[in-house]
Scaffold this active site. Structure first.
Site, mmCIF file in Angstrom:
data_model
loop_
_atom_site.group_PDB
_atom_site.id
_atom_site.type_symbol
_atom_site.label_atom_id
_atom_site.label_comp_id
_atom_site.label_asym_id
_atom_site.label_seq_id
_atom_site.Cartn_x
_atom_site.Cartn_y
_atom_site.Cartn_z
ATOM 1 N N GLU A 243 -6.922 -2.391 0.521
ATOM 2 C CA GLU A 243 -5.644 -1.665 0.689
ATOM 3 C C GLU A 243 -5.882 -0.237 1.204
ATOM 4 O O GLU A 243 -6.771 0.468 0.750
ATOM 5 C CB GLU A 243 -4.803 -1.636 -0.591
ATOM 6 C CG GLU A 243 -3.387 -1.107 -0.365
ATOM 7 C CD GLU A 243 -2.635 -1.793 0.800
ATOM 8 O OE1 GLU A 243 -2.842 -1.361 1.945
ATOM 9 O OE2 GLU A 243 -1.878 -2.739 0.541
ATOM 10 N N ASP A 321 0.981 -5.665 2.950
ATOM 11 C CA ASP A 321 2.380 -5.285 3.132
ATOM 12 C C ASP A 321 3.010 -6.091 4.279
ATOM 13 O O ASP A 321 3.990 -5.673 4.871
ATOM 14 C CB ASP A 321 2.482 -3.779 3.410
ATOM 15 C CG ASP A 321 1.681 -3.356 4.633
ATOM 16 O OD1 ASP A 321 1.119 -4.245 5.315
ATOM 17 O OD2 ASP A 321 1.605 -2.145 4.906
HETATM 18 O O1 AHR Z 1 -5.692 -2.033 4.055
HETATM 19 C C1 AHR Z 1 -5.259 -2.383 5.323
HETATM 20 C C2 AHR Z 1 -3.775 -2.637 5.329
HETATM 21 O O2 AHR Z 1 -3.064 -1.458 5.116
HETATM 22 C C3 AHR Z 1 -3.234 -3.541 4.290
HETATM 23 O O3 AHR Z 1 -3.509 -4.907 4.491
HETATM 24 C C4 AHR Z 1 -1.787 -3.260 4.361
HETATM 25 O O4 AHR Z 1 -1.119 -3.575 3.175
HETATM 26 C C5 AHR Z 1 -1.738 -1.778 4.693
HETATM 27 O O5 AHR Z 1 -0.859 -1.535 5.738
#
Ligand code: AHR
Ligand code: AHR
Length: 527
Positions: A243, A321
């Site tokens: 994340e 996300d």
């Molecule tokens: O960590 C990379 C990405 O960043 C994740 O998959 C996403 O949730 C966020 O936009």
């Protein structure tokens, strides 16, 4: 990615460069009605039996291709057809065995099917369904069910070919690690169908579909996404999506001088995380050999990653996300509880290799039979050593006509070898899949030919379907567009186009049209 990428750039006709620049990445392939007879049951113990024996049992097990427990005899995935909206579960040839796709091919003939559910083979029933809207992406659509015909155990099966805007998820799971608990995971994916979009992930994600902060994800990522320089090599890399960043080490995001990427057609991408202080990344050729340890060390030093804060949802093909700009291929994957031992992971890689993943073909060659491997030879006098081949250009694969002969590099000959598939839009016609890039099919866009994945749309189906007929020059074979029937595949000025006999484009010129649209279907240049 593929071979021969840069060497041919000068041969791309200037007339089509603007069209290439405008091109968006799209789609894939067709199914075969001819299923090689292989082994119905792979060797046991299988991946999840191995993890269980190591004391780190699978808490989720998803596969398009095979059972992941020797005793599993349930469905692998569900497809839905567009003609009447009904669904069909796709199961196994035998308990513990490979996918039985004949019912799918019958169910989906003369319509098109998407994958609507990937069943979890564990008792947790952590099935994946089409992902809804998230904090950074609108609701996804399902992937085409027949876009990635491959072989497993000698049987034709289908992988999952994910285009941008497609993804799968489960926000209400059982047994999956949360809040600093240890876990392991792997997916079998492909090094020839990748991009730098965010984020081709499989693993642990937020239950809300929103980015809730550092450490709230723990998913294996496979892509050419360089999450802030420096990155080393061209990738694609096995990375950890923890994340707010893809990580290859604790140095900072994608930075790891020893990880330069792996681009095999079938790749094992593996991650484990003890949830407190340590994570490890491994990669391997899923067709042979052992795993390479890309990283084994501390969690990122930025705040929030040690300890982890996983939430326990499962995502496939997008970021936590629902960032859904990524593409990729998925054949199988599992998540475990506990931190698997290196020996367990090595045994799982051996089990994956034993599956015998390969591009699905059959014994015939040089003929327009589904499953046959062919090359497509130009017939114009003086250019009969020219063939249709794909090559990398401007972020995609373009189809050109170029010289290929005994002195050509093996990788160039492979670029000029195609697997004949049943036409996506018409079962009486054909689609052509790149032999060396599973899931990439000849299609036209703005009447220029490319080799790209099939995204399941009706437009893409028509763009990638060609009807064979007696050559316009009187012998040989011509390939008529299924959605623009006045247009045929034409080699012209080194490029390959859909050309009418007279029209607005340079390649529509009547002079030479009949000969330029006539090809000879030959034995494959690359065996
Ligand atoms: O960590 C990379 C990405 O960043 C994740 O998959 C996403 O949730 C966020 O936009
Ligand atoms: O190649 C002609 C058309 O161009 C295709 O049907 C479509 O995909 C694109 O707009």
């Amino acid at each position: 990615m593929s071979s021969g990428e840069n060497s041919l750039a000068p041969r791309i006709p200037a007339a089509i460069m603007p069209l290439v620049a405008c091109m968006i990445i799209s789609c894939g392939s067709s199914s075969s009605s001819d299923h090689p007879i292989g082994n119905s049951t792979p060797p046991t113990p299988e991946a999840c039996d191995i993890y269980a024996a190591g004391g780190t049992p699978c808490v989720a097990a998803h596969s398009m291709t095979r059972a992941l427990f020797g005793a599993y005899n349930g469905p692998l995935y569900q497809v839905q057809r567009s003609s009447d909206g009904t669904t069909l579960d796709i199961g196994l040839l035998a308990a513990g065995g490979y996918a039985a796709i004949a019912p799918q091919d019958s169910f989906c003939v003369d319509t098109y099917c998407i994958v609507t559910r990937i069943y979890d083979q564990t008792a947790n029933h952590n099935d994946l369904t089409i992902e809804g809207a998230g904090g950074n992406g609108g609701a996804d659509v399902g992937a085409a069910a027949n876009a990635l015909p491959v072989e497993a155990g000698g049987n034709q099966v289908y992988g999952l070919s994910i285009s941008a805007g497609q993804g799968y998820r489960n926000d209400v799971t059982k047994g999956v690690a949360t809040n600093g608990q240890p876990e392991g995971m792997y997916m079998v994916t492909s090094g020839t169908h990748v991009n730098a979009g965010c984020c081709f992930d499989y693993g642990n994600a937020e239950t809300s579909g929103d980015d809730t902060g550092n450490g709230h994800m723990d998913a294996v990522n496979f892509s050419t996404a360089c999450w802030s320089a420096p990155c080393y090599g061209d990738g694609p890399w096995v990375q950890a999506d923890l994340e707010n960043g893809l990580f290859q080490s604790d140095e900072g995001f994608s930075t790891n001088a020893s990880n330069t990427g792996i681009d095999d057609p079938f790749v094992t991408a593996m991650l484990k995380n003890d949830g407190q202080t340590q994570f490890e990344l491994r990669s391997g050729n899923a067709q042979s050999g052992v795993l390479t340890t890309e990283y084994a060390g501390g969690l990122p030093v930025f705040p929030g990653y040690a300890p982890m804060h996983q939430e326990g949802a499962i995502v496939l093909g997008t970021g936590g996300d629902n960032s859904n700009g990524s593409i990729g291929s998925f054949f199988e994957g599992v998540m475990t509880s506990g931190f698997p031992s290196d020996a367990t992971e090595a045994a799982v890689q051996a089990n994956i290799v034993s599956v015998g993943y390969d591009t699905a073909t059959n014994a015939t060659s040089g003929t327009l039979a589904v499953g046959s491997e062919v090359s497509l030879q130009v017939t114009l006098a003086g250019l009969t050593n020219y063939y249709l081949r794909h090559e990398a250009a401007m972020g995609t694969q373009i189809v050109v006509a170029s010289e290929l002969d005994a002195t050509s590099a093996a990788s160039d000959l492979a670029n000029g070898t195609w697997v004949v598939r049943r036409g996506f839009a018409n079962a009486n016609c054909f689609s052509f899949e790149a032999r060396d890039q599973p899931g990439e099919f000849i299609r036209h866009f703005n009447f220029v030919l490319y080799a790209q994945p099939y995204d399941g749309s009706l437009t893409n189906a028509g763009d990638a379907t060609f009807c064979a007929m007696t050559g316009n020059a009187g012998s040989g074979t011509s390939f008529q567009s299924s959605n623009y029937p006045t247009r045929y595949i034409r080699q012209f000025d080194g490029g390959a186009f859909m050309a009418a006999d007279g029209g607005n484009y340079a390649w529509d010129v009547t002079a030479g049209w009949a000969q330029d649209t006539t090809f000879v279907v030959t034995a494959p240049l690359a065996p």
